[in-house]
Design an enzyme around this catalytic site. Structure first.
Site, PDB file in Angstrom:
ATOM      1  CD  GLU A 202     -11.412  -2.103   2.905  1.00 45.12           C
ATOM      2  OE1 GLU A 202     -11.068  -2.359   4.521  1.00 45.12           O
ATOM      3  OE2 GLU A 202     -12.530  -1.475   2.833  1.00 45.12           O
TER       4      GLU A 202
ATOM      5  CB  CYS B 277     -11.187   0.604   8.233  1.00 47.52           C
ATOM      6  SG  CYS B 277     -11.791   0.286   5.909  1.00 47.52           S
TER       7      CYS B 277
END
Ligand code: ADP
Length: 488
Positions: free
Chosen positions: A260, A294
């Site tokens: 990720e 993010c």
């Protein structure tokens, strides 16, 4: 050093590594200091481990795995549910610990505790649904089936921005699947990881199932995890740069990987958007965690007709943000994680201004000092601005004006990343077109927050591989075994 942190449940404050069910010092006795980003005050002296302790943890995890993979699903369910309940019961302390080591406002931290706990609850349930398949139509004289088995010991490396959730979102599905784990938390936020391990221990988790290796030498632990043939999977959340390193290192033993990685989220405001909905969505996406996620809006693309009205409302709303120490009442923007982060954000702003952008609000380090930065809005951001290709990770909103839907989509897709994208529109045909056209793992439409245990979190392109949460998250920790049994 605990004097800086007031906890009701003192057992949550741990500073050693957690190996085979015990709290232990580094063999070298070395330590490193964890500081509060809001005031630079040291809050803990933590065991500084390396390859040796990592290998011990892997060995303990392998022994635990051999037992755990045979455990009945209902046993895994009850243990995970006990862990879930303990996390919820200790919400206040976990939130305080998080604010002190990570900086986010208390209300956000308290929200993250619930967010982290729900992944444990969710995967306790999902463990019951790990079904295989029998294809009875294949032949009357054979049984064709495939089943699912835990991958084995999992190496987990996590970042500092969600110190609890980034761990539970990986550890819970791994445990539910029948795996054991060795976790390397961020060197900036190990205390939250320790508290989780302590609660897992109190829930009755067998020794060796969850191990935590704190270190300020991430590469040595990363090398040991990836070099080990016993570790069958690496699950990582963090930068694309480090993700690539771990993928390369994992190639030698052909490990499975879940990655990720970084994002560069576009947030597109079309002329058809509702202004109030748009501003609410953007505030949540841009300024949560002081812009340090993010999936934060990284480039705000605004269509020309709505531009002026949008800018006006956005400035007014951003002026209402309150910057300060996350433990203070009413604070909505905490500090950045450290001095380097502040310098990076400051440099980006100055570079972008020097390329012709205009500063509409903020633009400088905050007068509170340390690592605080002013909520900032920049307009007329040129296409060659560093913001167009790098993650900002700060409370800075760069605005880019565009004319047509096609232009907006083209700018949004012009990136090597593909984690999150957002757009606001009230035109249902446009919603369908744009949703199809965006190259992104996740899309928020008229909303700035979409992460929860129900949805599959993850990216495309250089933003990663694999999905966390949803019914897909547990598959990352399961191998498929296909068996054909002939009765002839
Ligand atoms: P961020 O910018 O979010 O800090 P990083 O990718 O630098 O992202 O860090 C995410 C996690 O990766 C942290 O736990 C960090 O310690 C770890 N890390 C950094 N470098 C390495 C490495 N070479 N090997 C393994 N882990 C690493």
């Amino acid at each position: 050093m605990t004097k800086n942190i007031e906890l009701q449940n003192k057992s949550l404050f741990q500073t050693q590594g957690f190996i085979n069910g015990e709290w232990v010092d580094a063999q070298s006795k070395k330590t490193f200091i964890v500081t509060n980003p809001a005031n630079d005050v040291p809050i803990a002296e933590v065991a500084n481990m390396g390859a040796q302790e990592t290998n011990q943890a892997i060995e303990a995890a392998e022994i635990a795995f051999q037992q755990w993979k045979l455990s009945p699903i209902k046993e895994r369910y009850s243990l995970l549910m006990k862990w879930y309940q303990l996390i919820m019961d200790n919400q206040k302390d976990l939130a305080t610990l998080m604010v002190v080591e990570q900086g986010k406002p208390y209300a956000e931290a308290a929200g993250e505790v619930i967010y982290a706990a729900t992944f444990v609850q969710w995967f306790a349930e999902q463990g019951k649904r790990m079904n295989g398949v029998v294809k009875s139509a294949f032949s009357p004289n054979a049984e064709l089936k495939y089943t699912k088995e835990p991958v084995g010991v999992v190496g987990i490396v996590t970042p500092w921005n969600f110190p609890l959730t980034m761990i539970t979102r990986k550890v819970a599905p791994a445990i539910a699947a029948g795996c054991s784990v060795v976790v390397k938390p961020s060197e900036l936020t190990p205390l939250s990881a320790f508290a989780l391990a302590e609660l897992a221990q109190q829930a009755g988790m067998p020794k060796g199932l969850i191990n935590i290796i704190p270190t300020d030498d991430a590469a040595s632990v990363g090398n040991a995890l990836t070099a080990s043939a016993t570790v069958r999977k690496i699950s990582f959340t963090g930068s694309t740069r480090v993700g690539k390193i771990l993928m390369k290192q994992s190639a030698d033993t052909v490990k499975r990987t879940s990655m990720e990685l970084g994002g560069n989220a576009p947030f597109i405001v079309f002329d058809s958007a509702d202004i109030n909905t748009t501003i609410e969505a953007l505030m949540a996406s841009k300024f949560r965690n002081a812009g340090q996620t993010c999936v934060c809006a990284n480039r705000i693309l605004v269509q020309s007709k709505i531009y002026d009205e949008f800018v006006d409302s956005f400035i007014k709303k951003t002026q209402q943000l309150k910057v300060g120490n996350g433990l203070e009442e009413g604070v909505t923007i905490g500090p950045l994680i450290n001095k380097q982060a502040l310098e990076k954000v400051d440099t980006f702003v100055q570079n972008t201004l020097s390329k012709g952008a205009e500063c509409l609000l903020g633009g400088k380090p905050h007068e509170l000092g340390f690592t605080f930065f002013q909520p900032t809005i920049l307009s007329n951001v040129p296409q060659d601005s560093p913001y167009n290709c790098e993650e900002i990770f700060g409370p800075v909103a760069p605005l880019i004006k565009f004319d047509t839907e096609e232009q907006g989509i083209a700018i949004a897709n012009d990136t090597v990343h593909g984690l999150a994208a957002y757009f606001c529109s009230q035109d249902y045909r446009q919603i369908n077109r744009v949703n199809q056209a965006l190259r992104s793992g996740m899309i928020g439409i008229n909303t700035g927050i979409f992460s929860n245990e129900f949805g599959p979190f993850g990216g495309v392109k250089e933003s990663g591989i694999g999905r966390e949460g949803s019914e897909l998250g547990i598959e990352e920790y399961l191998d498929i075994k296909y068996s054909l049994l002939s009765f002839q």
